[in-house]
Design a protein around this motif. Structure first.
Motif, PDB file in Angstrom:
ATOM      1  N   PHE A  36      33.634  37.036  40.432  1.00 59.10           N
ATOM      2  CA  PHE A  36      34.995  36.408  41.211  1.00 59.10           C
ATOM      3  C   PHE A  36      34.846  36.765  42.705  1.00 59.10           C
ATOM      4  CE2 PHE A  36      36.044  35.741  36.879  1.00 59.10           C
ATOM      5  CZ  PHE A  36      36.193  34.594  36.612  1.00 59.10           C
ATOM      6  N   GLU A  37      34.732  38.065  42.908  1.00 61.66           N
ATOM      7  CA  GLU A  37      34.809  38.336  44.321  1.00 61.66           C
ATOM      8  C   GLU A  37      33.590  37.669  45.276  1.00 61.66           C
ATOM      9  OE1 GLU A  37      35.073  42.458  43.789  1.00 61.66           O
ATOM     10  OE2 GLU A  37      36.875  42.481  44.602  1.00 61.66           O
ATOM     11  N   GLU A  38      32.547  37.535  44.639  1.00 65.18           N
ATOM     12  CA  GLU A  38      31.334  37.073  44.892  1.00 65.18           C
ATOM     13  C   GLU A  38      31.568  35.528  45.216  1.00 65.18           C
ATOM     14  OE1 GLU A  38      27.518  36.294  47.198  1.00 65.18           O
ATOM     15  OE2 GLU A  38      29.152  37.991  46.802  1.00 65.18           O
ATOM     16  N   ALA A  39      32.141  34.672  44.088  1.00 58.94           N
ATOM     17  CA  ALA A  39      32.647  33.326  44.460  1.00 58.94           C
ATOM     18  C   ALA A  39      33.360  33.093  45.429  1.00 58.94           C
ATOM     19  CB  ALA A  39      32.972  32.859  42.902  1.00 58.94           C
ATOM     20  N   PHE A  40      34.377  33.844  45.446  1.00 55.50           N
ATOM     21  CA  PHE A  40      35.401  33.881  46.540  1.00 55.50           C
ATOM     22  C   PHE A  40      34.665  33.825  47.896  1.00 55.50           C
ATOM     23  CE2 PHE A  40      38.751  35.080  49.537  1.00 55.50           C
ATOM     24  CZ  PHE A  40      39.926  34.288  49.281  1.00 55.50           C
ATOM     25  N   LEU A  45      32.371  30.489  52.702  1.00 55.70           N
ATOM     26  CA  LEU A  45      30.952  30.244  53.338  1.00 55.70           C
ATOM     27  C   LEU A  45      30.404  28.965  53.268  1.00 55.70           C
ATOM     28  CD1 LEU A  45      28.925  33.531  53.120  1.00 55.70           C
ATOM     29  CD2 LEU A  45      30.372  33.046  54.821  1.00 55.70           C
ATOM     30  N   ALA A  46      30.729  28.156  52.355  1.00 48.70           N
ATOM     31  CA  ALA A  46      30.205  27.036  52.021  1.00 48.70           C
ATOM     32  C   ALA A  46      30.494  25.663  52.725  1.00 48.70           C
ATOM     33  CB  ALA A  46      30.430  26.706  50.301  1.00 48.70           C
ATOM     34  N   VAL A  55      24.499  27.344  45.848  1.00 50.23           N
ATOM     35  CA  VAL A  55      24.675  28.410  45.275  1.00 50.23           C
ATOM     36  C   VAL A  55      26.074  28.777  44.395  1.00 50.23           C
ATOM     37  CG1 VAL A  55      24.636  31.092  45.865  1.00 50.23           C
ATOM     38  CG2 VAL A  55      22.980  29.363  46.775  1.00 50.23           C
ATOM     39  N   LEU A  56      27.111  28.703  45.324  1.00 50.27           N
ATOM     40  CA  LEU A  56      28.448  28.606  44.689  1.00 50.27           C
ATOM     41  C   LEU A  56      28.653  27.895  43.486  1.00 50.27           C
ATOM     42  CD1 LEU A  56      31.378  29.266  44.880  1.00 50.27           C
ATOM     43  CD2 LEU A  56      31.861  27.337  46.212  1.00 50.27           C
ATOM     44  N   GLY A  62      27.851  30.411  36.133  1.00 45.14           N
ATOM     45  CA  GLY A  62      27.286  31.652  35.532  1.00 45.14           C
ATOM     46  C   GLY A  62      28.415  32.497  34.845  1.00 45.14           C
ATOM     47  N   LEU A  63      29.517  32.401  35.744  1.00 43.77           N
ATOM     48  CA  LEU A  63      30.866  32.979  35.189  1.00 43.77           C
ATOM     49  C   LEU A  63      31.413  32.726  33.685  1.00 43.77           C
ATOM     50  CD1 LEU A  63      32.981  32.765  38.681  1.00 43.77           C
ATOM     51  CD2 LEU A  63      31.707  34.887  37.807  1.00 43.77           C
TER      52      LEU A  63
END
Length: 105
Positions: A36-40, A45-46, A55-56, A62-63
Protein backbone atom coordinates in the motif's frame (compact mmCIF):
# COMPACT_ATOMS: atom_id res chain seq x y z
CA UNK A 1 -9.57 9.64 -20.92
CA UNK A 2 -9.07 13.35 -20.35
CA UNK A 3 -6.01 14.38 -18.35
CA UNK A 4 -8.02 16.29 -15.71
CA UNK A 5 -10.28 13.26 -15.15
CA UNK A 6 -7.27 10.98 -14.74
CA UNK A 7 -5.62 13.41 -12.33
CA UNK A 8 -8.85 13.50 -10.30
CA UNK A 9 -8.94 9.68 -10.16
CA UNK A 10 -5.33 9.62 -9.02
CA UNK A 11 -6.11 12.10 -6.25
CA UNK A 12 -9.05 9.94 -5.17
CA UNK A 13 -6.80 6.86 -5.20
CA UNK A 14 -4.28 8.64 -3.01
CA UNK A 15 -7.02 9.64 -0.56
CA UNK A 16 -8.34 6.07 -0.34
CA UNK A 17 -4.81 4.74 0.11
CA UNK A 18 -4.12 7.36 2.79
CA UNK A 19 -7.21 6.20 4.70
CA UNK A 20 -6.26 2.54 4.29
CA UNK A 21 -2.71 3.22 5.47
CA UNK A 22 -4.05 5.06 8.54
CA UNK A 23 -6.44 2.21 9.31
CA UNK A 24 -3.74 -0.44 8.92
CA UNK A 25 -1.38 1.59 11.11
CA UNK A 26 -4.05 1.97 13.81
CA UNK A 27 -4.50 -1.79 13.79
CA UNK A 28 -0.76 -2.47 13.92
CA UNK A 29 -0.93 -4.23 10.55
CA UNK A 30 0.86 -1.74 8.31
CA UNK A 31 3.89 -4.01 7.93
CA UNK A 32 1.60 -6.87 6.89
CA UNK A 33 0.69 -5.10 3.65
CA UNK A 34 3.72 -3.09 2.48
CA UNK A 35 2.31 -2.83 -1.03
CA UNK A 36 0.00 0.00 0.00
CA UNK A 37 2.87 2.39 0.65
CA UNK A 38 4.26 1.61 -2.81
CA UNK A 39 0.83 2.12 -4.38
CA UNK A 40 0.58 5.51 -2.66
CA UNK A 41 4.00 6.46 -4.00
CA UNK A 42 3.08 5.35 -7.53
CA UNK A 43 -0.21 7.27 -7.43
CA UNK A 44 1.76 10.42 -6.66
CA UNK A 45 4.00 9.87 -9.68
CA UNK A 46 1.36 8.75 -12.18
CA UNK A 47 -0.12 12.12 -13.21
CA UNK A 48 0.79 12.71 -16.85
CA UNK A 49 2.64 9.40 -17.06
CA UNK A 50 0.68 6.64 -18.76
CA UNK A 51 3.38 4.06 -18.10
CA UNK A 52 3.35 4.72 -14.34
CA UNK A 53 -0.45 4.59 -14.36
CA UNK A 54 -0.21 1.13 -15.91
CA UNK A 55 2.24 0.04 -13.23
CA UNK A 56 -0.06 1.47 -10.53
CA UNK A 57 -3.09 -0.33 -11.94
CA UNK A 58 -1.18 -3.63 -12.05
CA UNK A 59 0.21 -3.07 -8.56
CA UNK A 60 -3.23 -2.36 -7.06
CA UNK A 61 -4.64 -5.47 -8.76
CA UNK A 62 -1.81 -7.45 -7.14
CA UNK A 63 -2.90 -6.26 -3.70
CA UNK A 64 -6.12 -8.23 -4.17
CA UNK A 65 -4.56 -11.54 -5.24
CA UNK A 66 -4.63 -14.56 -3.03
CA UNK A 67 -6.86 -15.98 -0.39
CA UNK A 68 -6.32 -16.61 3.29
CA UNK A 69 -3.97 -14.15 4.95
CA UNK A 70 -4.06 -11.62 2.12
CA UNK A 71 -5.69 -8.21 1.90
CA UNK A 72 -8.69 -9.86 0.24
CA UNK A 73 -9.20 -11.88 3.41
CA UNK A 74 -8.19 -9.19 5.91
CA UNK A 75 -10.66 -8.27 8.63
CA UNK A 76 -10.43 -6.22 11.80
CA UNK A 77 -11.43 -7.75 15.12
CA UNK A 78 -13.28 -5.85 17.79
CA UNK A 79 -14.71 -7.47 20.88
CA UNK A 80 -17.82 -5.34 20.54
CA UNK A 81 -19.90 -6.57 17.61
CA UNK A 82 -21.22 -3.12 16.61
CA UNK A 83 -17.70 -1.67 16.58
CA UNK A 84 -16.48 -4.65 14.54
CA UNK A 85 -19.25 -4.17 11.97
CA UNK A 86 -18.52 -0.44 11.73
CA UNK A 87 -14.75 -0.71 11.26
CA UNK A 88 -15.01 -3.60 8.79
CA UNK A 89 -17.71 -1.69 6.89
CA UNK A 90 -15.23 1.15 6.46
CA UNK A 91 -12.51 -1.31 5.41
CA UNK A 92 -14.80 -2.96 2.86
CA UNK A 93 -15.84 0.43 1.46
CA UNK A 94 -12.21 1.51 1.03
CA UNK A 95 -11.23 -1.85 -0.44
CA UNK A 96 -14.02 -1.63 -3.03
CA UNK A 97 -13.41 2.05 -3.80
CA UNK A 98 -9.70 1.46 -4.45
CA UNK A 99 -10.48 -1.37 -6.84
CA UNK A 100 -13.10 0.66 -8.70
CA UNK A 101 -10.86 3.70 -9.07
CA UNK A 102 -7.91 1.63 -10.22
CA UNK A 103 -10.06 -0.10 -12.84
CA UNK A 104 -10.97 3.36 -14.22
CA UNK A 105 -7.37 4.34 -14.98
Amino acid sequence: MESAVIDNKLEEIQQVLRELLELLQQEGDLNRFPGFEEAFRLAGLAAGDESTRGVLKKHVAGLYRGGSGTFNDYGIWRENYDERVKVNGKLDHLRLKLRELSDQL
